[in-house]
Design an enzyme around this catalytic site. Structure first.
Site, PDB file in Angstrom:
ATOM      1  N   ARG A 302       0.882  -0.951   0.080  1.00 27.09           N
ATOM      2  CA  ARG A 302      -0.167  -0.053  -0.182  1.00 27.09           C
ATOM      3  C   ARG A 302       1.077   1.242   0.019  1.00 27.09           C
ATOM      4  O   ARG A 302       1.353   1.735   1.146  1.00 27.09           O
ATOM      5  CB  ARG A 302      -0.793  -0.347   0.890  1.00 27.09           C
ATOM      6  CG  ARG A 302      -1.858   0.975   1.205  1.00 27.09           C
ATOM      7  CD  ARG A 302      -2.541   1.297   2.537  1.00 27.09           C
ATOM      8  NE  ARG A 302      -1.575   2.538   3.394  1.00 27.09           N
ATOM      9  CZ  ARG A 302      -1.367   1.946   4.853  1.00 27.09           C
ATOM     10  NH1 ARG A 302      -2.175   1.370   5.386  1.00 27.09           N
ATOM     11  NH2 ARG A 302      -0.315   3.070   5.482  1.00 27.09           N
ATOM     12  N   HIS A 306      -3.457   4.414   4.534  1.00 37.44           N
ATOM     13  CA  HIS A 306      -5.053   4.040   4.017  1.00 37.44           C
ATOM     14  C   HIS A 306      -5.520   4.276   4.033  1.00 37.44           C
ATOM     15  O   HIS A 306      -6.247   3.909   2.687  1.00 37.44           O
ATOM     16  CB  HIS A 306      -4.957   3.228   5.637  1.00 37.44           C
ATOM     17  CG  HIS A 306      -6.682   2.276   6.076  1.00 37.44           C
ATOM     18  ND1 HIS A 306      -6.683   1.526   6.105  1.00 37.44           N
ATOM     19  CD2 HIS A 306      -7.336   2.860   6.097  1.00 37.44           C
ATOM     20  CE1 HIS A 306      -7.888   1.492   6.125  1.00 37.44           C
ATOM     21  NE2 HIS A 306      -8.304   1.895   6.478  1.00 37.44           N
ATOM     22  N   TYR A 315       3.753   5.810  11.462  1.00 40.87           N
ATOM     23  CA  TYR A 315       3.808   4.297  12.015  1.00 40.87           C
ATOM     24  C   TYR A 315       5.051   3.460  11.104  1.00 40.87           C
ATOM     25  O   TYR A 315       5.302   2.700  10.851  1.00 40.87           O
ATOM     26  CB  TYR A 315       3.047   4.012  11.671  1.00 40.87           C
ATOM     27  CG  TYR A 315       1.496   3.866  10.789  1.00 40.87           C
ATOM     28  CD1 TYR A 315       1.868   3.316   9.592  1.00 40.87           C
ATOM     29  CD2 TYR A 315       0.388   4.778  10.711  1.00 40.87           C
ATOM     30  CE1 TYR A 315       0.768   3.453   8.770  1.00 40.87           C
ATOM     31  CE2 TYR A 315      -0.308   4.565   9.673  1.00 40.87           C
ATOM     32  CZ  TYR A 315      -0.750   3.880   8.657  1.00 40.87           C
ATOM     33  OH  TYR A 315      -0.955   3.587   7.510  1.00 40.87           O
TER      34      TYR A 315
HETATM   35  C1  LIG Z   1     -15.045  -5.320  11.166  1.00 40.47           C
HETATM   36  C2  LIG Z   1     -14.094  -3.901  10.767  1.00 40.47           C
HETATM   37  N1  LIG Z   1     -13.380  -3.655  11.810  1.00 40.47           N
HETATM   38  C3  LIG Z   1     -12.490  -2.644  12.043  1.00 40.47           C
HETATM   39  C4  LIG Z   1     -12.964  -1.772  10.218  1.00 40.47           C
HETATM   40  C5  LIG Z   1     -11.797  -0.478  10.718  1.00 40.47           C
HETATM   41  N2  LIG Z   1     -10.710  -1.139   9.091  1.00 40.47           N
HETATM   42  C6  LIG Z   1     -10.825  -0.651   8.285  1.00 40.47           C
HETATM   43  S1  LIG Z   1      -9.866  -0.828   6.897  1.00 40.47           S
HETATM   44  C7  LIG Z   1      -9.350  -1.524   8.138  1.00 40.47           C
HETATM   45  C8  LIG Z   1      -7.169  -2.214   8.059  1.00 40.47           C
HETATM   46  C9  LIG Z   1      -7.768  -3.541   6.569  1.00 40.47           C
HETATM   47  O1  LIG Z   1      -6.497  -3.593   6.649  1.00 40.47           O
HETATM   48  P1  LIG Z   1      -6.522  -4.836   5.647  1.00 40.47           P
HETATM   49  O2  LIG Z   1      -7.611  -5.995   5.827  1.00 40.47           O
HETATM   50  O3  LIG Z   1      -5.306  -5.356   5.631  1.00 40.47           O
HETATM   51  O4  LIG Z   1      -7.054  -4.350   3.331  1.00 40.47           O
HETATM   52  P2  LIG Z   1      -6.186  -2.204   3.494  1.00 40.47           P
HETATM   53  O5  LIG Z   1      -7.024  -1.326   4.218  1.00 40.47           O
HETATM   54  O6  LIG Z   1      -4.629  -2.655   3.724  1.00 40.47           O
HETATM   55  O7  LIG Z   1      -6.534  -2.882   2.176  1.00 40.47           O
HETATM   56  C10 LIG Z   1      -9.638  -1.758   9.548  1.00 40.47           C
HETATM   57  C11 LIG Z   1      -8.695  -2.276  10.488  1.00 40.47           C
HETATM   58  C12 LIG Z   1     -13.673  -2.084   9.468  1.00 40.47           C
HETATM   59  N3  LIG Z   1     -13.798  -1.666   8.491  1.00 40.47           N
HETATM   60  N4  LIG Z   1     -14.260  -3.073  10.024  1.00 40.47           N
END
Ligand SMILES: Cc1ncc(C[n+]2csc(CCOP(=O)(O)OP(=O)(O)O)c2C)c(N)n1
Ligand SMILES: [Mg+2]
Lengths: 405, 357
Positions: A302, A306, A315
């Protein structure tokens, strides 16, 4: 096809270019592609549901590494198609850049950038056929593009004018899932239905390294395996879940997890569009042929924050970013195209122009998007009329100025 | 009407004692900072307090409520958890059984549901099921409510689900001073507490004295489970909690200026148990009550308040209890949220209707 081999990278510690790990179905794994668009084996009678699939018994023995002739899966690509993959990535990145600037200017409430993940998304997205169904997370703008979803419809969600403005069935592309991991179960159920219906297609579900920790995702692994559903789990390991590194989610490689659930998996260089295309074509073929699910871990990065609400300097190091910058998927493909003499100046220039026009039009369409009719917030709460909602709607409508509706 | 139960083990922790690195004396700070300082005090006061959740460590939480805690208290006490809400609450239960006081952060309201079983079937019931042998002093912090222009699942008001569940306490802070004190009281509670934080008010400032000690017991006047009159008035009563307290205060301001009406505003603070004594006392004087929250109306906190006030102050009421709430739809896309959220106009309209009876 020579070029593919040059492009595919070594990513596994054991020196395998691409590693397919299989536990339950080693012997079922087919090492060579069927002719593109060609014959597919009919599922055996009763191969639908439940538990009557060809591999209903538990997988035995140690995970086995299987060598599959993956370059053969992209051997049919013409020069134009190769350039087409590059064009996809260029346009998708341009969309991403435009969206980021639209957010900064207040035209979008938020944007989740896919920068760095174009190859994983275009490679896998272009592997899909019309009978396939994709279940995205919230960052799959590149897959949306490949499925013919209007980029403006994707922007609309982040502008806050609707919660999902495309027809999932029409595009073979489900709505975005912001609740991390939930879509993996939807995909599993959808694939159960596909098997029942003897659909010629397969499903693919996108999720992240962070999502791999959610219960839903692990439950989906179990179900998909037990019912041998035609489903490709496509994990984009972009190294981060907001501020948490992938090692906070798993002490093993993510793709190794499938072995414990009894289905094959493969780890692929997610910044290599051809490798992603090849691997996804193979995985879809395996799924469509009734041999059950496959987990693909696309190792990528990425490159942006985020979302636009995030500050990654809190971080992660600039050195890490720099290292991944050198593996930029667009640069990789440019190098590849140039080496093959496919990047003529004129064509490159035309693509740049096309991207400019595309971005310009996208911006104009985004900023012209009106706010929805206020009373529309009462629409589609449920299929049948709900008296409480109807009463609230009329009371609300009566309070609006004449110009507002 | 406070809960009669005496909660064992709730001693006044010395949160006013000498701590290092903490600014002394009253000062204007944001609600987010007030929570941060409250958490710091709670962690300093009790080594068993553990903060856990997604991105709470290195990042300091997406709203920075846990900023600096990792540095101060270390990785064993400030845990960046894997991305799994059911596990956050489930493991907090285990930690609590082992004598710890976990403070879980759920990143946004809409992401608490994967933990629903652990909260409703486990956390809420283990004390009862074990005939009192097990105590689960777990605090679950949830930023809640809308108004920040967010994408889906980031603006919800899930309080009624938890209020409906016996065994849970549910509170909502509305201002920095309360936030600072209530978070410490919640952590000291031997019962599980769902701690709702009004996310669109995180950046509002007010003077807080970080040295002010928490109240001796959550059930004492001014304790965690007492409601509070935040603006005195004589003509009608407005009741809100969390983010709508500010909206009610604004409405009272406008009403005084434009209509010459004197509206009393009460901040519920505790949603379960409810402390309705101040509300009943107010209604006995004003005869009119409007309850305001962002959550939908159907089977909501306002429904409970209306029912109880009707039961207990029926003859004082000059008009039916009216409600100003979110609509009974899913939370709409951001561009429509201003229509969905209770605002000053809708509150004043309800007040007018109340006077129309
Ligand atoms: C059930 C849930 N918990 C927390 C969140 C908040 N949140 C949104 S994205 C994220 C991180 C996701 O990481 P990853 O699965 O690696 O996907 P990326 O964002 O890197 O594409 C979090 C904690 C959420 N959207 N849904
Ligand atoms: Mg990730």
């Amino acid at each position: 096809m020579r070029g593919v081999t040059e492009l595919m990278q070594l990513l596994t510690p054991d020196g395998h270019r691409i590693t397919v790990v299989s536990r339950a179905r080693t012997t079922e794994l087919d090492g060579s592609p069927t002719a593109p668009g060609g014959s597919r084996s009919e599922p055996p009678p009763g191969a639908g549901l439940p538990a009557a699939g060809p591999d209903s018994g538990p997988g035995g023995g140690e995970p086995t590494i299987v060598d599959i002739d993956l370059p053969a899966y992209v051997a049919d690509l013409t020069d134009d198609e190769l350039f087409g993959l590059y064009r996809d990535m260029v346009l998708v990145r341009r969309m991403d850049e435009e969206a980021t600037s639209l957010q900064r200017q207040g035209e979008l409430g938020l944007w989740a950038s896919l920068r760095g993940q174009e190859a994983a998304q275009v490679g896998s997205g272009r592997a899909l056929g019309p009978d396939d169904m994709a279940f995205p997370s919230y960052r799959e703008h590149g897959v949306a593009w490949c499925r013919g979803v209007d980029p403006a419809a994707v922007l609309a969600i982040f502008r806050g004018v609707n919660l999902g403005g495309w027809d999932p069935a029409g595009h073979g592309f489900a709505l975005y899932s912001i609740v991390v991991g939930a879509q993996t179960l939807h995909a599993t159920g959808y694939a159960m239905g596909m098997a029942q219906d003897r659909s010629p297609g397969a499903a693919i579900v996108y999720f992240g390294d962070g999502a791999s920790s959610e219960g839903d995702v692990n439950e989906a692994f179990g179900w998909a395996s037990v019912f041998a559903v035609p489903l490709v789990f496509f994990c984009q390991n972009n190294q981060w879940a907001i501020s948490e590194p992938a090692r906070r989610q798993s002490r093993t490689e993510i793709f190794h997890r499938a072995a414990g659930f009894g289905f094959p998996s493969v780890r692929v260089d997610g910044n290599d569009v051809l490798a992603c295309l090849a691997v996804t074509r193979w995985a879809l073929e395996t799924a469509r042929a009734g041999r059950g699910p496959v987990l693909v871990e696309a190792v990528t990065y990425r490159m942006g924050a985020h979302t636009t609400a995030d500050d990654p300097t809190r971080y992660r190091s600039s050195a890490e970013l720099e290292a991944w910058h050198r593996r930029d998927p667009l640069d990789r493909m440019r190098t590849h195209l140039a080496a093959r003499g496919l990047l003529a100046q004129e064509r490159d220039r035309r693509l740049a122009l096309e991207a400019d026009t595309f971005a310009h039009e996208l911006r104009a369409r985004c900023t012209a998007m009106p706010d929805p009719d206020p009373t529309s917030l009462f629409d589609h709460v449920q299929v049948t009329e709900n008296g409480l909602v109807a009463a609230q709607r009329s009371a609300f409508a009566a309070t609006l100025d004449p110009g507002e509706t | 009407m406070t809960s009669g139960a005496v909660i064992a083990g709730e001693q006044a922790a010395d949160v006013g004692g000498e701590r290092t690195g903490e600014p002394a004396g009253p000062m204007p700070i944001t609600l987010a900072k007030a929570l941060n300082l409250g958490l710091r005090s709670a962690m300093a006061a009790d080594p068993k307090v553990i903060v856990m959740g997604e991105d709470v460590g290195t990042l300091g939480g997406v709203f920075r409520v846990t900023d600096g805690l990792l540095k101060e208290f270390g990785e064993a006490r400030v845990i960046d958890t894997p991305l799994a809400e059911s596990a956050i609450v489930g493991t907090a239960i285990g930690l609590a059984m082992r004598g710890y006081r976990p403070v879980c952060e759920i990143q946004f309201d809409g992401f608490v549901y994967p933990a629903f079983d652990q909260i409703v079937s486990q956390l809420a019931k283990l004390h009862y099921r074990s005939a009192g042998r097990i105590r689960l002093p777990v605090t679950i912090r949830i930023p809640f409510g809308g108004g920040i222009g967010a994408v889906e699942h980031h603006s919800e008001s899930p309080e009624a689900y938890f209020c409906h569940t016996a065994g849970l306490k549910v509170v909502a802070c509305s201002n920095p001073a309360d936030a600072h004190q209530m978070i410490q009281q919640a952590i000291r509670s031997d019962d599980p507490v769902i701690f709702l934080e009004p996310k669109r008010r995180y950046w509002e400032k007010a003077v807080v004295d970080p040295g002010s000690p928490g109240e001796p017991s959550p059930n004492a006047t001014g304790g965690l489970h007492s409601s509070a009159v935040v603006r005195a008035g004589t003509d009608a009563t407005l009741v809100g909690y969390g983010p709508t307290v500010r909206t009610c205060l604004d409405a009272a301001e406008v009403s005084a200026a434009d209509d010459g009406r004197s509206l009393e505003v009460i901040d519920l603070r505790s949603l379960s148990p409810l402390d309705l004594e101040p509300v009943l006392a107010s209604v006995r004087r004003t005869g009119r009550l409007v309850v305001v929250h962002e959550a939908p109306s159907n089977v909501s906190v306002s429904a409970e308040v209306a029912a109880r006030v009707t039961e207990q102050a029926f003859y004082s009421l000059e008009a039916p209890v009216l409600r100003v709430t979110g609509f009974d739809t899913p939370y709409p896309p951001a561009r429509l949220e201003d229509h969905y959220l209770p605002d000053v106009d809708r509150i004043l309209d309800a007040v007018d209707r109340s006077f129309g009876y």
